[in-house]
Enzyme design. Structure first.
Site, mmCIF file in Angstrom:
data_model
loop_
_atom_site.group_PDB
_atom_site.id
_atom_site.type_symbol
_atom_site.label_atom_id
_atom_site.label_comp_id
_atom_site.label_asym_id
_atom_site.label_seq_id
_atom_site.Cartn_x
_atom_site.Cartn_y
_atom_site.Cartn_z
ATOM 1 N N LYS A 125 0.949 -1.017 0.035
ATOM 2 C CA LYS A 125 -0.120 0.027 -0.047
ATOM 3 C C LYS A 125 0.846 1.364 -0.041
ATOM 4 C CE LYS A 125 -4.358 -1.349 1.855
ATOM 5 N NZ LYS A 125 -4.177 -3.053 1.610
ATOM 6 N N LYS A 167 -3.425 1.512 8.247
ATOM 7 C CA LYS A 167 -3.602 0.308 7.299
ATOM 8 C C LYS A 167 -2.377 -0.429 7.129
ATOM 9 C CE LYS A 167 -7.152 2.385 4.282
ATOM 10 N NZ LYS A 167 -7.798 2.478 2.831
ATOM 11 N N GLY A 173 -8.535 -6.964 2.921
ATOM 12 C CA GLY A 173 -9.616 -7.548 3.404
ATOM 13 C C GLY A 173 -9.873 -7.106 5.011
ATOM 14 N N GLY A 174 -9.389 -5.866 5.257
ATOM 15 C CA GLY A 174 -9.718 -5.209 6.722
ATOM 16 C C GLY A 174 -8.875 -5.821 7.616
ATOM 17 N N HIS A 217 -17.802 2.494 -2.124
ATOM 18 C CA HIS A 217 -16.509 1.868 -2.575
ATOM 19 C C HIS A 217 -16.710 1.503 -3.963
ATOM 20 C CE1 HIS A 217 -13.191 -1.522 -1.571
ATOM 21 N NE2 HIS A 217 -13.240 -1.463 -2.779
ATOM 22 N N HIS A 244 -15.526 -4.489 6.362
ATOM 23 C CA HIS A 244 -14.632 -4.459 5.499
ATOM 24 C C HIS A 244 -14.413 -5.564 4.461
ATOM 25 C CE1 HIS A 244 -13.001 -1.016 7.300
ATOM 26 N NE2 HIS A 244 -12.803 -1.615 8.375
ATOM 27 N N GLU A 284 -9.137 0.028 -7.025
ATOM 28 C CA GLU A 284 -10.225 0.237 -6.223
ATOM 29 C C GLU A 284 -10.162 1.703 -5.583
ATOM 30 O OE1 GLU A 284 -10.825 -2.403 -3.069
ATOM 31 O OE2 GLU A 284 -10.787 -4.150 -4.468
ATOM 32 N N ARG A 301 -5.327 -9.392 -9.957
ATOM 33 C CA ARG A 301 -5.928 -10.647 -10.227
ATOM 34 C C ARG A 301 -7.268 -10.608 -10.652
ATOM 35 N NH1 ARG A 301 -9.351 -10.921 -5.883
ATOM 36 N NH2 ARG A 301 -8.543 -9.848 -3.874
#
Length: 658
Positions: A125, A167, A173-174, A217, A244, A284, A301
């Site tokens: 990230k 994060k 996936g949270g 989102h 999430h 996203e 992916r």
């Protein structure tokens, strides 16, 4: 364009390094395109649908994921043994593992996905956010510096302001994610996020971002080839989430305007080109109430929710992946891509929404997807399969397409209501309630929707059968074992029945005469006429309305479905009385396959109803096993560390008579 084809290679045999519905979905497209297919499977999946659908199948290890589906060496060995010249990773497992992509390349096997360099970049990230800033893609303000110690993060938080998000840089996936509303929460939240990130991803690097409150989102499907072409295929709205995790996905987004779509699509293509991307990817974004959008992450992916994009574009994205993997150019240019109608997808899980969405395990006695215009089911299970604790308990992705959004909603609700699942509890009612909700229907759902609008929804509360449903169960129990001729001419009877309906035991008085039946529970009574009962279908006339009820018997357990609802009962009529306190049987069984991680009682100990006796671990969650009544522990049949099967006897309680 002859020079383009000189760089392409015809691939012949595809190994799918995955399981379940995604493996089935990839195999079907590959076969349609003429590929030979190879499935890999764990010992627990020896009879799974994907292993039988492929041309060849290779066992790669025991049930544990780390020893099978994450065992890159075993997968590559399976490819070599079968002569597979390409590997499709599906999603999850090794699909975003740069090391695996490189290992395929080193083995001379084509990896159906992006280059390892793109996977590695977008898997961080911190690094991906820096790259997106350089590419001119809007990002959420925050801190993603090289120095990300606790002191640096605390200092950066003061500049960013609250609320903010912590994060995990390697996360998804949270996991490793925390919302911090105040400075007083920061230090502890950093500590917990680091620990969770280290445990989940083997990396405790963190970043900070300004929290975008109640955003949408929205993600963009992109595709790129090795010839410098890149396109986007519309957007998907994935705002309806729980912890999430996406629950509902739809395309197009009810919130996105044509102008916003073009701007987001352009940004997503920039993101792909910035990392020399190839194949399918998803960029996203978070979109605020003023339609400002910010880069969130790129999934390198195929996504779980790709079917909604396929339904509104008419394109097969797996076929596109294979085309790109062969070195051919993209099938369409941007101006050739058109969006048609609306599609919505939900994930049907074996889980109990009324019990914290606890995963469910056990046999699928009946699994019968609905069939109708505009419906698509992506599944990897069939009637007779077992839902085990080893893998994600998703049964199917249920997708509906319509000319417009309301048509898609209506079809999806009907599909959920008409799909038959007997044997495990599912989230079907929860999903249909979401799709039918007026706020969702108005396109108002943000990422806060479920928490704000559904915390008290009936689908999250334990439901017990009502008198009408109990009367249908009584019809089957009273007459289901006999032919129509036998019961239609039977004399009048008064039969007491005792049924376990999940959280209590009820006693009914069933009165029948010929094909008429009346069921009494306390002061409530319900009568109906039985038209027919055979082959798992009960037809009745109730208040002048002819209706059908599906059922399945498994010993004393009876599963039923009618009126768009399902319920189950256990027939205790001929079982010995439980005890003077009227509680359960005292035979405490495992609710699912799993491991005993603690035993809290011993023989001779006095316990009260609801007291935790044993803690069972299954699907990475702890499940307390509780006493069903007051009594004394007669024997404990399980020990810490034991692997137990569903319905295995763990503890016996003898009832007190006080």
């Amino acid at each position: 364009m002859a020079h383009i084809y000189e760089t392409s290679t015809m691939l012949k045999k595809l190994l799918i390094a995955n399981r379940g519905e995604i493996a089935v979905r990839v195999i079907r497209t590959a076969k349609a395109l003429g590929y030979r297919t190879v499935a890999v499977y764990s010992e627990a999946d020896a009879q799974a649908m994907h292993t039988e659908l492929a041309d060849e199948a290779v066992c790669i290890g025991p049930a544990q994921v780390a020893a099978s589906y994450l065992n890159a060496d075993a997968i590559l060995d399976a490819a070599r043994k079968t002569g597979a010249d390409c590997i499709h990773p599906g999603y999850g497992f090794l699909s975003e593992n740069a090391g695996f992509a490189n290992a395929c390349k080193d083995a001379g096997i084509v990896f159906v996905g992006p280059p390892a360099s793109a996977i590695e970049l977008m898997g961080s990230k911190r690094r991906s956010k820096i790259a997106m800033q350089k590419a001119g893609v809007p990002v959420v303000p925050g801190y993603e510096g090289d120095n990300a110690g606790d002191d640096e993060l605390i200092a950066a938080a003061a500049d960013i302001g609250y609320p903010l998000m912590i994060k995990a840089s390697a996360g998804g996936g949270g996991r490793g994610m925390r919302l911090v509303n105040d400075k007083s929460e920061l230090a502890d939240s950093i500590k917990r996020a680091r620990s969770e990130s280290k445990q989940a991803f083997g990396d405790d690097e963190l970043i900070l971002e300004k929290a975008v409150i109640e955003p949408r989102h929205v993600e963009i499907q992109v595709f790129a080839d090795r010839h410098g072409n890149a396109v986007y295929l519309g957007e998907r709205d994935c705002s309806v989430q729980r912890r999430h995790q996406k629950v509902v996905e739809e395309a197009p987004s009810p919130f996105v305007t044509p102008e916003l779509r073009a701007a987001m699509g352009d940004a997503a293509v920039k993101a792909a080109l910035a990392c020399n991307y190839e194949g399918a990817g998803t960029v996203e974004f978070l979109v605020d109430k003023d339609r400002n959008f910010y880069f969130l992450e790129m999934n390198t992916r195929l996504q779980v929710e790709h079917p909604v994009t396929e339904l509104i574009t008419g394109q097969d994205l797996v076929a596109w992946q294979l085309t790109v993997a062969e070195g051919l150019p993209l099938p369409l240019a941007q101006n050739d891509i058109e969006l048609n109608g609306h599609a919505i997808e939900v994930r049907l899980y074996a889980e109990d929404p009324s019990n914290g969405f606890t995963p469910q395990t056990g046999p699928l006695h009946i699994f019968q997807p609905a069939e109708a215009e505009g419906l698509r089911f992506d599944t990897g299970v069939r009637s007779g399969d077992e839902v085990t604790p080893h893998y994600d308990p998703m049964l199917a992705k249920v997708i509906a397409w319509g000319e417009n959004r309301n048509e898609a909603r209506r079809r999806l609700i009907r599909a959920l209501e008409d799909t038959t699942v007997f044997g495990v509890t599912t989230n079907r009612y929860f999903l249909s309630r979401i799709i039918a909700d007026s706020s969702f229907g108005a396109g108002e759902a943000t990422t806060a929707f479920l928490q704000q609008a559904f915390s008290e929804d009936p689908s999250l509360q334990p439901a017990k059968p009502q008198i009408r449903q109990l009367a249908l169960a009584a019809c089957v129990l009273a007459h289901g074992a006999n032919g129509q001729e036998a019961w239609s001419n039977a004399p009048a009877t008064n039969t007491p029945m005792k049924l376990d309906i999940g959280d209590e035991i009820v006693e009914l008085l069933v009165q029948s005469s010929g094909n008429s039946l009346s069921c009494r529970l306390g002061d409530e009574q319900h009568a109906m006429v039985i038209s027919s009962i055979q082959d798992g279908i009960l037809c009745t006339i109730d208040n002048g309305i002819r209706q059908r009820c599906q059922y399945h018997r498994d010993g004393d357990s009876l599963y039923l479905q009618a009126f768009g609802e399902s319920w189950s009962v256990t027939d205790l009529t001929h079982q010995p009385a439980a005890g003077a306190n009227g509680a359960g049987s005292g035979r405490i069984q495992a609710s699912m396959d799993g491991a005993i991680i603690d035993v809290l009682v011993e023989a001779g100990q006095t316990v009260r109803q609801g007291e935790t006796l044993v803690i069972l671990e299954a699907m990475k969650m702890e499940h307390p096993v509780k006493a069903d009544g007051d009594g004394i522990i007669a024997q404990v049949l399980a020990s810490k560390g034991d692997q137990v099967k569903r319905q295995q006897l763990l503890v016996e309680i003898s009832r007190t008579t006080e």
